[in-house]
Motif scaffolding. Structure first.
Motif, PDB file in Angstrom:
ATOM      1  N   PHE A 553      56.600  58.683 -42.317  1.00 45.29           N
ATOM      2  CA  PHE A 553      55.736  58.692 -41.148  1.00 45.29           C
ATOM      3  C   PHE A 553      55.084  60.067 -41.034  1.00 45.29           C
ATOM      4  CE2 PHE A 553      59.078  55.610 -40.467  1.00 45.29           C
ATOM      5  CZ  PHE A 553      58.366  54.482 -40.074  1.00 45.29           C
ATOM      6  N   PHE A 554      53.824  60.060 -40.647  1.00 50.27           N
ATOM      7  CA  PHE A 554      53.030  61.278 -40.735  1.00 50.27           C
ATOM      8  C   PHE A 554      52.400  61.608 -39.378  1.00 50.27           C
ATOM      9  CE2 PHE A 554      52.943  58.772 -44.575  1.00 50.27           C
ATOM     10  CZ  PHE A 554      53.368  59.669 -45.539  1.00 50.27           C
ATOM     11  N   VAL A 616      49.389  77.575 -38.001  1.00 48.28           N
ATOM     12  CA  VAL A 616      49.756  76.420 -38.827  1.00 48.28           C
ATOM     13  C   VAL A 616      51.234  76.485 -39.151  1.00 48.28           C
ATOM     14  CG1 VAL A 616      49.333  75.187 -40.981  1.00 48.28           C
ATOM     15  CG2 VAL A 616      47.440  76.337 -39.807  1.00 48.28           C
ATOM     16  N   GLU A 617      51.917  75.375 -38.956  1.00 45.83           N
ATOM     17  CA  GLU A 617      53.355  75.314 -39.229  1.00 45.83           C
ATOM     18  C   GLU A 617      53.684  74.655 -40.562  1.00 45.83           C
ATOM     19  OE1 GLU A 617      55.198  73.373 -35.985  1.00 45.83           O
ATOM     20  OE2 GLU A 617      54.753  74.957 -34.526  1.00 45.83           O
ATOM     21  N   SER A 618      52.879  73.656 -40.958  1.00 44.59           N
ATOM     22  CA  SER A 618      53.218  72.946 -42.199  1.00 44.59           C
ATOM     23  C   SER A 618      52.005  72.193 -42.731  1.00 44.59           C
ATOM     24  CB  SER A 618      54.361  71.946 -41.960  1.00 44.59           C
ATOM     25  OG  SER A 618      53.935  70.897 -41.113  1.00 44.59           O
ATOM     26  N   ILE A 619      52.085  71.841 -43.995  1.00 40.44           N
ATOM     27  CA  ILE A 619      51.116  70.940 -44.620  1.00 40.44           C
ATOM     28  C   ILE A 619      51.912  69.892 -45.387  1.00 40.44           C
ATOM     29  CG2 ILE A 619      50.876  72.391 -46.694  1.00 40.44           C
ATOM     30  CD1 ILE A 619      47.939  71.439 -46.828  1.00 40.44           C
ATOM     31  N   ALA A 620      51.465  68.648 -45.306  1.00 37.61           N
ATOM     32  CA  ALA A 620      52.198  67.540 -45.940  1.00 37.61           C
ATOM     33  C   ALA A 620      51.232  66.675 -46.738  1.00 37.61           C
ATOM     34  CB  ALA A 620      52.925  66.710 -44.879  1.00 37.61           C
ATOM     35  N   PHE A 621      51.781  66.021 -47.749  1.00 33.16           N
ATOM     36  CA  PHE A 621      50.988  65.174 -48.627  1.00 33.16           C
ATOM     37  C   PHE A 621      51.640  63.794 -48.713  1.00 33.16           C
ATOM     38  CE2 PHE A 621      50.927  69.568 -50.028  1.00 33.16           C
ATOM     39  CZ  PHE A 621      49.571  69.867 -49.984  1.00 33.16           C
ATOM     40  N   SER A 622      50.844  62.784 -48.492  1.00 36.86           N
ATOM     41  CA  SER A 622      51.306  61.397 -48.633  1.00 36.86           C
ATOM     42  C   SER A 622      50.977  60.927 -50.040  1.00 36.86           C
ATOM     43  CB  SER A 622      50.622  60.502 -47.595  1.00 36.86           C
ATOM     44  OG  SER A 622      50.890  59.142 -47.862  1.00 36.86           O
ATOM     45  N   GLU A 666      57.141  53.352 -54.326  1.00 37.54           N
ATOM     46  CA  GLU A 666      57.668  54.068 -53.174  1.00 37.54           C
ATOM     47  C   GLU A 666      56.610  55.012 -52.623  1.00 37.54           C
ATOM     48  OE1 GLU A 666      61.452  57.052 -52.169  1.00 37.54           O
ATOM     49  OE2 GLU A 666      61.075  56.348 -54.210  1.00 37.54           O
ATOM     50  N   LEU A 667      56.492  55.067 -51.302  1.00 39.84           N
ATOM     51  CA  LEU A 667      55.610  56.012 -50.634  1.00 39.84           C
ATOM     52  C   LEU A 667      56.390  57.307 -50.401  1.00 39.84           C
ATOM     53  CD1 LEU A 667      53.974  53.613 -48.017  1.00 39.84           C
ATOM     54  CD2 LEU A 667      53.091  54.284 -50.253  1.00 39.84           C
ATOM     55  N   LEU A 668      55.805  58.422 -50.822  1.00 40.60           N
ATOM     56  CA  LEU A 668      56.484  59.712 -50.750  1.00 40.60           C
ATOM     57  C   LEU A 668      55.820  60.631 -49.729  1.00 40.60           C
ATOM     58  CD1 LEU A 668      56.906  60.521 -54.556  1.00 40.60           C
ATOM     59  CD2 LEU A 668      58.548  59.382 -53.066  1.00 40.60           C
ATOM     60  N   LEU A 669      56.604  61.522 -49.191  1.00 35.97           N
ATOM     61  CA  LEU A 669      56.092  62.575 -48.313  1.00 35.97           C
ATOM     62  C   LEU A 669      56.592  63.909 -48.842  1.00 35.97           C
ATOM     63  CD1 LEU A 669      54.774  63.634 -45.679  1.00 35.97           C
ATOM     64  CD2 LEU A 669      56.999  63.291 -44.576  1.00 35.97           C
ATOM     65  N   PHE A 706      48.763  60.111 -57.270  1.00 37.13           N
ATOM     66  CA  PHE A 706      47.968  59.367 -56.288  1.00 37.13           C
ATOM     67  C   PHE A 706      48.278  59.906 -54.894  1.00 37.13           C
ATOM     68  CE2 PHE A 706      46.849  56.549 -59.598  1.00 37.13           C
ATOM     69  CZ  PHE A 706      45.796  55.760 -59.135  1.00 37.13           C
ATOM     70  N   ILE A 707      47.230  60.237 -54.157  1.00 37.24           N
ATOM     71  CA  ILE A 707      47.370  60.822 -52.826  1.00 37.24           C
ATOM     72  C   ILE A 707      46.397  60.140 -51.877  1.00 37.24           C
ATOM     73  CG2 ILE A 707      45.764  62.687 -53.478  1.00 37.24           C
ATOM     74  CD1 ILE A 707      47.369  64.506 -51.560  1.00 37.24           C
ATOM     75  N   ASP A 708      46.851  59.925 -50.635  1.00 36.87           N
ATOM     76  CA  ASP A 708      45.962  59.241 -49.686  1.00 36.87           C
ATOM     77  C   ASP A 708      45.763  60.009 -48.376  1.00 36.87           C
ATOM     78  OD1 ASP A 708      48.487  58.792 -48.588  1.00 36.87           O
ATOM     79  OD2 ASP A 708      47.895  56.855 -47.767  1.00 36.87           O
ATOM     80  N   GLU A 709      46.658  60.946 -48.056  1.00 38.61           N
ATOM     81  CA  GLU A 709      46.498  61.691 -46.803  1.00 38.61           C
ATOM     82  C   GLU A 709      47.022  63.119 -46.978  1.00 38.61           C
ATOM     83  OE1 GLU A 709      45.139  60.851 -43.725  1.00 38.61           O
ATOM     84  OE2 GLU A 709      44.473  58.980 -44.671  1.00 38.61           O
ATOM     85  N   VAL A 710      46.320  64.058 -46.340  1.00 38.74           N
ATOM     86  CA  VAL A 710      46.802  65.432 -46.183  1.00 38.74           C
ATOM     87  C   VAL A 710      46.920  65.675 -44.694  1.00 38.74           C
ATOM     88  CG1 VAL A 710      46.317  67.877 -46.559  1.00 38.74           C
ATOM     89  CG2 VAL A 710      45.727  66.207 -48.333  1.00 38.74           C
ATOM     90  N   LEU A 711      48.089  66.146 -44.268  1.00 38.45           N
ATOM     91  CA  LEU A 711      48.335  66.322 -42.832  1.00 38.45           C
ATOM     92  C   LEU A 711      48.750  67.758 -42.548  1.00 38.45           C
ATOM     93  CD1 LEU A 711      50.006  63.327 -43.682  1.00 38.45           C
ATOM     94  CD2 LEU A 711      49.072  63.055 -41.389  1.00 38.45           C
ATOM     95  N   ILE A 712      48.086  68.358 -41.577  1.00 38.51           N
ATOM     96  CA  ILE A 712      48.343  69.756 -41.223  1.00 38.51           C
ATOM     97  C   ILE A 712      48.843  69.797 -39.793  1.00 38.51           C
ATOM     98  CG2 ILE A 712      47.351  72.070 -41.078  1.00 38.51           C
ATOM     99  CD1 ILE A 712      45.114  71.049 -42.945  1.00 38.51           C
ATOM    100  N   ASN A 713      49.934  70.510 -39.584  1.00 37.74           N
ATOM    101  CA  ASN A 713      50.510  70.628 -38.245  1.00 37.74           C
ATOM    102  C   ASN A 713      50.861  72.083 -37.957  1.00 37.74           C
ATOM    103  OD1 ASN A 713      50.904  67.758 -37.121  1.00 37.74           O
ATOM    104  ND2 ASN A 713      51.701  67.581 -39.201  1.00 37.74           N
TER     105      ASN A 713
END
Length: 713
Positions: A553-554, A616-622, A666-669, A706-713
């Motif tokens: 979950f993102f 910025v606290e983190s960056i995540a990749f789906s 499998e979907l990875l984070l 394969f990547i579908d989302e980049v999320l920055i928090n």
């Protein structure tokens, strides 16, 4: 006579010339520049090779049969022999010229080349011995020549039609593995057999027309000199579909005119497979029932594994009238008269619903009455279905006192009685059902002693009793994860469920494996407020713990000002460009859905511009992992930041864990902290695995990221 001698002398001189040319071509054809006229000559090889084969066999027949005195006419036989040898030489030389064309693997061609050359030599020695009337030696060389004809022909057929072409039908039957529809994979058991029969003869290791191989998933994905053969994002533009749909008269039509063609069904199957994302590791039963591929492939399996029923079809209007919200009637497979009947809605069921099925009693082979409020008297009604093969009566409150009425159901093979209060007095009734192959009596209240008595009275029936104190245990299904979406902006509620209500569900939120020493016990819906990988398992006394179920979950917090990819994604998986990464549309396991960006030859590298002063606290990749389709976690991840000073600083360098076996998709984070920084730019680099590891069937090939989302928090 003089004219025959002159002709013989000319032919003998030509034979010497042919041997010389054969030696030149045999040792030097790889280094020669072949003009067009000789290419034409080389392509005549399949046409002319039949002449020397027939004539050599004919001469051998004459030679070994003393009753045929044809060879006693020495002048004529001499000319026939020489013409046969010249045709043999022409065939060998044409084959050597043909080998200079693209698409032939040197190692595979090598044996065929030299058996052909040696055949030319041996048959010439045969002729010389015959001419000098050394008949015993001639017989030996004639026999050797015939043996080489067979070997050379077999090797040539293997080059053209595939390995073991001659023994293929016998080996196919010997090695044929029966696979049920439930276990069948769309590629391995449906697509691959079609390609092997119709395409692989020209597209394999030994013969790669257009630099294309179709004898393995890795090669199909790699494509040929014209690029990828499958375009998942634009299926209609796939090179594979384009070629098979061309008119047969078109020289680019595949398979080529004169080769065994695809049937209409095979063509439709290939089209459906490509249009439905060309999965290489997906089970057929995982496709939706309305899937065209599933519908066609199901027909294939039922045609080979299904039964031929000798009873007529029920009236379609009758079946239509009997179908309602609480009762579903359908054919067990398309174009079969056999019917499957399933009841739903416990409150709406009554015994009359069984009476209404009398009109189709001959066609019903499967009857599912699970959870319906049956009485023991209803068994008498069920016994009227003479062709019944499977009967499901789980949790129906039956005591079993009337089960003996099913003893005349000679075709009944499977009976499920789990969850019913079966009485000890009913054992004699059950014991009469000797025709059963499978009997399921989980949670029936029968004692271990009762079950042992039953097993003795039904020695040919496999009796399933669920968990027993003998130590045999059954594995639970994994729990179900439910959430409104996988991407959220503030917080998200998540719930866990399991079809067996008494299980305990253990879960973790830190991407560690849940077990007895590391877990949170699920007690109700909970909320997430950050990027989370949820992993859950089910446990219960007397059962093996379930396999793991996971979901990522993102949280999407900070929106970038702008962003730019350093390298474009692969043209087969472009998604919507860099915009795909910030559209908050989560991709699923279908990597060809257009929601994923694929990278193989170049790394994924993105530069993101942020508002000044934003912490910025983190960056995540789906990401997606699907090793069966060559999609791996990245080999290396680098996170760089740039502040107002204008210098790039490497703040994270990670090598994610790599799989050591094929797994389910499998979907990875992947998430990385950016602590205490106010960067104005972030650069992320995800490098694909350059070579798939040795344990994989496609070891050495390039992997994908394969990547579908980049999320920055």
């Amino acid at each position: 006579m003089p004219s025959q001698k002159r002709l013989s002398a000319i032919l003998q001189n030509l034979l010497v010339v042919f041997h010389g040319l054969t030696l030149v071509l045999a040792f030097g054809h790889e280094h020669l520049q072949i003009p067009a006229i000789l290419e034409f000559f080389g392509r005549m090889h399949p046409l002319i090779l039949h002449f020397p084969i027939v004539l050599l066999l004919f001469l051998a027949l004459l030679f070994w049969n003393p009753k045929i005195r044809f060879l006693e006419n020495k002048p004529f036989s001499n000319i026939l022999f020489l013409i046969t040898l010249l045709l043999t030489g022409l065939t060998v030389m044409a084959g050597l010229v043909l080998a200079t064309e693209e698409g032939y693997e040197r190692d595979a061609f090598y044996l065929h080349q030299w058996t052909g050359v040696v055949l030319f030599w041996l048959s010439t020695i045969w002729y010389l011995l015959w001419e000098k009337e050394i008949y015993q030696g001639a017989k030996i060389f004639s026999l050797l020549s015939i043996i080489l004809i067979i070997i050379t022909g077999h090797l040539g057929a293997s080059l053209t039609h595939g390995e073991d072409f001659l023994l293929g039908p016998l080996m196919k039957e010997k090695n044929k593995t029966q696979v049920s529809l439930e276990e069948a994979l769309s590629y391995e058991h449906v697509i691959q057999p079609i390609l092997e029969q119709k395409c692989v003869s020209c597209h394999k290791a030994s013969k790669q027309k257009g630099d294309l191989r179709l004898d393995g998933a890795a090669y199909i994905l790699a494509g040929g000199k014209n690029g990828p053969v499958i375009d998942i994002n634009r299926a209609e533009d796939s090179h594979l579909l384009h070629r098979i749909l061309l008119p047969i008269e078109d020289e680019k039509h595949m398979p080529p005119k004169g080769k065994l063609q695809l049937t209409d069904i095979e063509t439709e199957i290939l089209i459906s497979w490509v249009r439905e994302s060309a999965f290489f590791d997906k089970k057929l039963v995982d496709y939706p029932e309305e899937s065209n591929l599933f519908r066609l492939a199901k027909n294939i399996f039922t045609a080979s594994d299904g039964k031929n029923y000798d009873f007529p079809f029920a009236s379609s209007s009758t079946v239509e009238k009997l179908n309602n919200e609480y009762r579903v009637i359908q054919a067990i497979y398309p174009d079969a008269p056999a019917l499957r009947v399933s009841f739903f809605g416990k409150k709406q069921f009554n015994s009359k619903a069984l009476d209404e099925l009398d009109k189709i009693s001959e066609q019903v082979v499967e009857l599912n009455l699970n959870n319906m409020p049956l009485t023991d008297e209803d068994i008498k009604k069920i016994s009227r279905f003479n062709n019944l093969e499977k009967l499901f009566l789980n949790a129906t409150s039956l005591t079993g006192n009337t089960l003996g009425h099913l003893k005349n159901q000679k075709k009944l093979q499977s009976l499920s009685l789990s969850g019913n209060p079966i009485k000890e007095s009913s054992l004699a009734e059950l014991g009469q059902l000797s025709q059963l192959k499978n009997l399921f009596i989980w949670n029936t209240g029968l004692s271990g002693q009762d079950i042992e008595r039953l097993k003795k009275s039904m020695p040919d029936t496999k009796i399933e009793t669920g968990f027993e104190d003998s130590g045999e245990r059954y594995q639970l299904n994994p729990p179900i994860i439910q959430a409104q979406n996988n991407i959220f902006s503030d917080e998200l509620e998540v719930s866990l469920k399991h079809p067996i209500g008494t299980v305990s569900i253990f879960y973790t939120l830190d991407n560690t494996k849940p077990d007895s020493s590391n877990h949170i016990l699920y007690q109700g819906p909970f909320k997430l407020n950050k990027n989370t990988t949820l992993r859950a398992r089910a446990f219960a006394n007397g059962w093996l713990g379930s396999d793991e179920k996971s979901s990522s979950f993102f949280k999407s917090g900070i929106k970038p000002v702008s962003y730019q990819l350093t390298f474009p994604p692969h043209k087969s998986y472009p998604g919507n460009g860099a915009g795909t990464l910030f559209d908050q549309e989560k991709g699923d396991e279908d990597f060809g859905s257009g929601k994923w960006l694929g990278f193989q030859d170049q790394p994924f590298e993105i530069i993101i511009d942020l508002d000044k002063g934003k912490q910025v606290e983190s960056i995540a990749f789906s990401l997606l992992a699907a090793e069966g389709s060559h999609i791996f976690p990245p080999k290396q991840v680098e996170i760089w930041t740039k502040g107002e000073t204008g210098e790039w600083t490497l703040i994270q360098a990670d090598r994610p864990n790599q799989p050591n076996k094929l797994r389910n998709r499998e979907l990875l984070l992947l998430e990385y902290p950016i602590t205490g920084q106010h960067p104005i730019q972030i650069k992320a680099v995800l490098k694909p695995v350059p070579q798939i590891p040795k344990w994989h069937p496609s070891a050495g090939q390039k992997a994908w990221v394969f990547i579908d989302e980049v999320l920055i928090n």
